[in-house]
Enzyme design. Structure first.
Site, PDB file in Angstrom:
ATOM      1  N   PHE A   1       0.822  -1.378   0.126  1.00 48.17           N
ATOM      2  CA  PHE A   1      -0.074  -0.025   0.039  1.00 48.17           C
ATOM      3  C   PHE A   1       0.913   1.266   0.033  1.00 48.17           C
ATOM      4  CE2 PHE A   1      -2.782   3.388   1.539  1.00 48.17           C
ATOM      5  CZ  PHE A   1      -3.721   3.084   0.798  1.00 48.17           C
TER       6      PHE A   1
ATOM      7  N   ASP B   1       9.088   2.792   1.622  1.00 47.52           N
ATOM      8  CA  ASP B   1       8.020   3.288   2.100  1.00 47.52           C
ATOM      9  C   ASP B   1       7.484   3.180   3.607  1.00 47.52           C
ATOM     10  OD1 ASP B   1       5.630   4.414   2.583  1.00 47.52           O
ATOM     11  OD2 ASP B   1       4.326   3.329   1.050  1.00 47.52           O
TER      12      ASP B   1
ATOM     13  N   LYS C   1       2.590  10.767   7.646  1.00 49.47           N
ATOM     14  CA  LYS C   1       1.793  10.122   8.771  1.00 49.47           C
ATOM     15  C   LYS C   1       2.408  10.918  10.141  1.00 49.47           C
ATOM     16  CE  LYS C   1      -0.079   5.840   7.215  1.00 49.47           C
ATOM     17  NZ  LYS C   1      -1.511   6.201   7.335  1.00 49.47           N
TER      18      LYS C   1
HETATM   19  C1  LIG Z   1       2.905   2.517   3.798  1.00 53.99           C
HETATM   20  C2  LIG Z   1       1.890   3.639   3.447  1.00 53.99           C
HETATM   21  N1  LIG Z   1       2.154   4.459   2.176  1.00 53.99           N
HETATM   22  C3  LIG Z   1       1.607   5.322   1.961  1.00 53.99           C
HETATM   23  C4  LIG Z   1       0.242   5.766   2.540  1.00 53.99           C
HETATM   24  C5  LIG Z   1      -0.535   6.776   2.154  1.00 53.99           C
HETATM   25  O1  LIG Z   1      -0.500   7.944   2.685  1.00 53.99           O
HETATM   26  P1  LIG Z   1      -1.435   9.203   2.790  1.00 53.99           P
HETATM   27  O2  LIG Z   1      -2.776   8.627   3.226  1.00 53.99           O
HETATM   28  O3  LIG Z   1      -0.713  10.331   3.630  1.00 53.99           O
HETATM   29  O4  LIG Z   1      -1.464   9.586   1.217  1.00 53.99           O
HETATM   30  C6  LIG Z   1      -0.156   4.942   3.669  1.00 53.99           C
HETATM   31  C7  LIG Z   1      -1.473   5.189   4.286  1.00 53.99           C
HETATM   32  O5  LIG Z   1      -1.997   4.373   5.006  1.00 53.99           O
HETATM   33  C8  LIG Z   1       0.706   3.840   3.932  1.00 53.99           C
HETATM   34  O6  LIG Z   1       0.199   3.329   5.114  1.00 53.99           O
END
Ligand SMILES: Cc1ncc(COP(=O)(O)O)c(C=O)c1O
Length: 383
Positions: free
Chosen positions: A131, A216, A244
């Protein structure tokens, strides 16, 4: 109209909602409009690592906004400069340059662009169950037809391979591969912890083949897994995506880069990226993490939490897994009903896929609060 009716009437319904109205938070506790108190094991999906309502961040934001709230990055600014320096100091390896943005998706979006620009190659390999966000570039890297299908066609050049499987990754990579994009622990995908040997093989492979390794750490960053960044336990990346919890609850994202990354002037920018208010919040939040020893807290209490969960005797539990205070309890049945039952017991948790209860408490959670959560889980599973 009440809060719920107003939101239902005036907002696009894209979030599956829980039927409570949250109005206040302090530490690892949340309060609804009826005065009910909850133990928070969601932390706004990993945002509120330092807990809710921390005065240090509130003060920093208030003061910075009055001093200079916004400052487009065409002008230099001392608060942004300090944060850039701080992140470079904290980051593992030689990730000594930063691009600031506003969210996790934006950070991954930028990393994909930087990888293409730096290598001149188009292809990115991501993982099944991964994700990375829902903007068009990030969405192409995110796994899941339910997310992608309404918005097809996807950005070309993205491939997905099974997580923690080096042979499949090696077979998928070729002369057009710019980067491999991995989460150190797959969060949304079910709290699946990266294998150290796999990550080290991927690191070596990427270095040998002139492929960039993007990690990520949007969800795993800032102490969550028991080290400041989870990649410290696995392998150093070339690009590290953060968001986050970076700014203690204010919207902010960042991509940390090493010197393999170079991007043409003006090719990627952001109006709010690196605004001094968010930078001040991030500096204050990082100081809280350091002063309150929250990385160690995540390590110690994460181990305690996982141990207590493993002690629950229930036929319904398939596995307890996790890293630090990023924990998944996989059930042998659908987890959704238990998420609701836990909320009735005044504990807020998350789902990760159909069968996994995901626990991401603020890193300030106490042993006593963990005990209450474990007791509640035991009770709802016994029902
Ligand atoms: C690992 C990871 N990458 C990217 C995102 C996306 O972040 P955002 O909702 O701030 O765009 C998330 C959101 O849960 C995430 O858990």
């Amino acid at each position: 109209m009440n809060t719920k009716e107003l939101e239902q009437k005036y907002e696009l319904e894209v979030y599956p909602r829980r039927d409570i109205v949250l109005v206040r938070g302090k530490g690892a506790r949340l309060f609804d409009d009826l005065g009910h108190e909850y133990i928070d094991c969601a932390a706004n999906v990993g945002v509120s690592n330092i807990g809710h309502g921390h005065e240090a961040v509130a003060k920093a934001v208030y003061e910075q906004y009055l001093t200079l709230g916004n400052c487009y990055s065409m002008f230099y600014n001392p608060v942004r400069a300090s944060l850039a320096e701080k992140l470079a100091e904290l980051a593992p390896g030689n990730l000594n340059r930063v691009f600031f943005c506003n969210s996790g998706a934006e950070a991954n979006e930028a990393a994909i662009k930087f990888a293409r620009a730096s290598t001149g190659k188009p292809e990115i390999i991501a993982c099944m169950r991964g994700f990375h966000g829902k903007t068009m570039g990030a969405l192409a890297a995110t796994w899941g037809p339910e997310y992608q299908k309404p918005f097809a066609p996807m950005l070309p050049g993205l491939k997905h391979v099974p997580y923690n499987n080096f042979d499949k990754l090696e077979a998928a990579a070729g002369e057009h591969t710019a980067a491999v994009l991995l989460e150190p622990v797959q969060g949304e995908g079910g709290v699946r912890v990266g294998d150290r040997e796999y990550f080290q093989k991927v690191r070596d492979f990427c270095s040998d083949r002139n492929i960039l390794l993007i990690m990520d750490e949007v969800q795993t960053g800032f102490g969550r897994t028991g080290t400041l960044f989870a990649c410290e336990q696995l392998a150093p990346p070339d690009l590290l995506c953060l968001a986050k919890s970076l700014a203690g609850g204010l919207p902010m994202g960042a991509v940390l880069c090493n010197d393999r990354i170079s991007v043409p002037l003006k090719s990627h920018t952001s109006t709010f990226g690196g605004n001094p208010t968010a930078c001040a919040a991030a500096l204050a939040s990082i100081k809280v993490i350091e002063d309150e020893d929250l990385v160690q807290n995540a390590k110690t209490l994460g181990a305690y939490f996982q141990e207590q969960l493993r002690r629950i005797e229930s036929q319904k539990i398939r596995e307890v897994r996790g890293l630090g205070l990023m924990i998944g309890v996989e059930l042998k049945e659908k987890a959704g009903p238990y998420v609701q039952k836990l909320m009735d017991q005044r504990v807020i948790v998350l789902l990760a896929g159909a069968t996994v209860i995901r626990l991401l408490p603020p890193l300030v959670i106490s042993r006593e609060e963990i005990d209450i959560v474990v007791t509640a889980l035991k009770a709802v599973l016994a029902d």
